[in-house]
Enzyme design. Structure first.
Site, PDB file in Angstrom:
ATOM      1  N   SER A  81      40.556  45.243  29.374  1.00 14.86           N
ATOM      2  CA  SER A  81      41.775  45.898  29.868  1.00 14.86           C
ATOM      3  C   SER A  81      42.980  44.954  29.825  1.00 14.86           C
ATOM      4  O   SER A  81      44.121  45.427  29.729  1.00 14.86           O
ATOM      5  CB  SER A  81      41.571  46.471  31.263  1.00 14.86           C
ATOM      6  OG  SER A  81      41.216  45.483  32.196  1.00 14.86           O
ATOM      7  N   GLY A  82      42.761  43.662  29.944  1.00 12.92           N
ATOM      8  CA  GLY A  82      43.788  42.660  29.651  1.00 12.92           C
ATOM      9  C   GLY A  82      45.049  42.671  30.499  1.00 12.92           C
ATOM     10  O   GLY A  82      46.056  42.138  30.065  1.00 12.92           O
ATOM     11  N   ASP A  93      32.071  39.414  35.630  1.00 15.85           N
ATOM     12  CA  ASP A  93      31.596  38.079  35.294  1.00 15.85           C
ATOM     13  C   ASP A  93      32.645  37.009  35.580  1.00 15.85           C
ATOM     14  O   ASP A  93      32.629  35.950  34.956  1.00 15.85           O
ATOM     15  CB  ASP A  93      31.204  38.035  33.810  1.00 15.85           C
ATOM     16  CG  ASP A  93      32.356  38.437  32.892  1.00 15.85           C
ATOM     17  OD1 ASP A  93      32.993  39.476  33.154  1.00 15.85           O
ATOM     18  OD2 ASP A  93      32.634  37.702  31.926  1.00 15.85           O
ATOM     19  N   GLU A 150      39.956  37.535  22.685  1.00 13.21           N
ATOM     20  CA  GLU A 150      41.034  38.273  23.367  1.00 13.21           C
ATOM     21  C   GLU A 150      42.381  37.822  22.820  1.00 13.21           C
ATOM     22  O   GLU A 150      42.726  36.636  22.875  1.00 13.21           O
ATOM     23  CB  GLU A 150      40.978  38.049  24.889  1.00 13.21           C
ATOM     24  CG  GLU A 150      42.171  38.721  25.573  1.00 13.21           C
ATOM     25  CD  GLU A 150      42.073  38.788  27.097  1.00 13.21           C
ATOM     26  OE1 GLU A 150      41.029  38.400  27.661  1.00 13.21           O
ATOM     27  OE2 GLU A 150      43.072  39.217  27.729  1.00 13.21           O
TER      28      GLU A 150
END
Ligand code: 13P
Length: 390
Positions: free
Chosen positions: A301-302, A65, A219
């Site tokens: 997953s960052g 996205d 996040e």
């Protein structure tokens, strides 16, 4: 929310609560217990089913996205221009991968992709349906500076959200994503946490009201040199507030999915943590803050490498959990795919195979059965980028 009609005169109610007046003169003349009634929304059953089907054993989410600007960065990394045709070619490669549904239960799309088709004219939504993958949609409008804070940000997108969600539902989307961020080096300030939590809760209520299962994603960025204990502390504050406001907004917990960051040390911390340590801290956070009514935890997953993200997920699934603990990776599912593709039609098949390799590895990790053997060097490369925007 509908409330049972109150029988006592309004003067006996203070700020929605019954007055604690003393003595018989202030008591209502007859008693009836007055309880707020939360009316089940028309989509409640469907939301619960959708969330359950996404959170099914051995399955996770493919996140593709990226906004047009971020997708442009991905394309630039392999020397391609950020044109609609190139974005379509890349998404086509991903979404027409045969057999993807064996490992992937949901795909988060950007608005452009939800309305797009393959070059042969087949809607991307139909490609997903063929693989029994639920289409999802990013609905937030991105981050902007939060005035009054310590250089932190807030997430836009509530204006007009109900009508956008209704349109996305008509187009085939059944779940949504809203990503906001919290920065540890910037504080985080109480204001930034409150704003993030409130925005997520309002979005979640609006998405559910329009038939979309909300993915709730605050996040906590990897940026910083703090130890893992500090990340846990901040994550506990953030999730406490998120659940407080989700409850205040009457969000149905059985019809949401969470997308947390794993609890790790800051990316610039002197020591790295093992998958076992990351799993221990992350599960501690989840047990302390997430009610078992929530069906699925789909990690981001960052900036971890593909292999790190998979190993960490695997470590979290070594024992039973009250929720489905899985993945909703973007970078950790796409990196090798992009490098393999290089924008060349003759590489599409190899790139799709690379996607299946990553999807299968994470599916095994969801089941706690990933060995980490036979991984290539590309998959071990970290992707952390300071101040990353999505
Ligand atoms: P990453 O897995 O790249 O951190 O993706 C985050 C995200 O929000 C994707 O939807």
């Amino acid at each position: 929310m509908a409330t049972v009609k109150l029988s006592a005169p309004a003067s006996q109610w203070v700020g929605g609560r019954k007055s604690l007046g003393r003595g018989p003169s202030v008591r209502p003349s007859f008693r009836r217990v007055s309880v707020p009634v939360v009316r089940a929304g028309s989509y409640t059953h469907e939301l619960v089913q959708t969330a359950k089907s996404i959170a099914s054993p051995g399955h996770g989410i493919l996140a593709i996205d990226e906004s047009n600007a971020t997708c442009g960065k991905r394309l630039a990394s392999i020397g391609l221009d950020n044109t609609e045709a190139n974005r379509q070619a890349y998404r086509q490669l991903l979404l027409t991968t045969r057999g993807l549904g064996e490992y992937i239960s949901g795909a988060i799309l950007f608005e452009e992709t939800l309305y797009q088709s393959t070059t042969d004219g087949k809607k991307f939504v139909d490609c997903l349906h063929e693989e029994k993958i639920v289409p999802g949609i990013k609905v937030d409008k991105g981050l902007v500076p939060l005035p009054g804070s310590n250089n932190e940000s807030w997430c836009q997108g509530l204006d007009g959200l109900a009508s956008r969600c209704a349109e996305y539902y008509k187009q085939g989307a059944r779940f949504a994503k809203w990503r906001t961020v919290v920065s540890i080096p910037s504080g985080p300030s109480a204001l930034a946490i409150k704003e993030a939590a409130w925005g997520l809760a309002r979005y979640a209520a609006i998405a559910q009201d329009n038939g979309l299962v909300p993915i709730v994603e605050p996040e906590i960025l990897l940026d910083g040199d703090h130890p893992i204990e500090r990340t846990l502390e901040v994550a506990e504050d953030v999730w406490a507030e998120v659940f407080y406001y989700l409850a205040q907004n009457n969000v149905v917990f059985e019809g949401i999915l969470l997308k947390p960051s794993m609890v790790t040390p800051g990316a610039e911390h002197k020591d790295k943590a093992s998958p076992e340590t990351i799993a221990k801290f992350t599960l501690k956070l989840l047990h302390r803050r997430v009610p078992p009514a929530v069906p699925g935890i789909m990690f981001l997953s960052g900036g971890q490498s593909e292999v790190e993200a998979t190993l960490n997920l695997n470590a979290m699934n070594q024992g039973p959990n009250p929720w489905h603990v899985s993945f909703s990776y973007a970078r950790a599912l796409q990196n090798t795919v992009l490098k393999t593709w290089q924008g060349l039609p003759e590489n599409v098949e190899a790139a799709q195979k690379a996607l299946l390799v990553r999807a299968k590895a994470n599916s095994l990790a969801q089941l706690g059965c990933y060995s980490g053997e036979d991984e290539n060097e590309e998959a071990k490369k970290g992707m952390f980028e300071k101040g990353y925007t999505y």
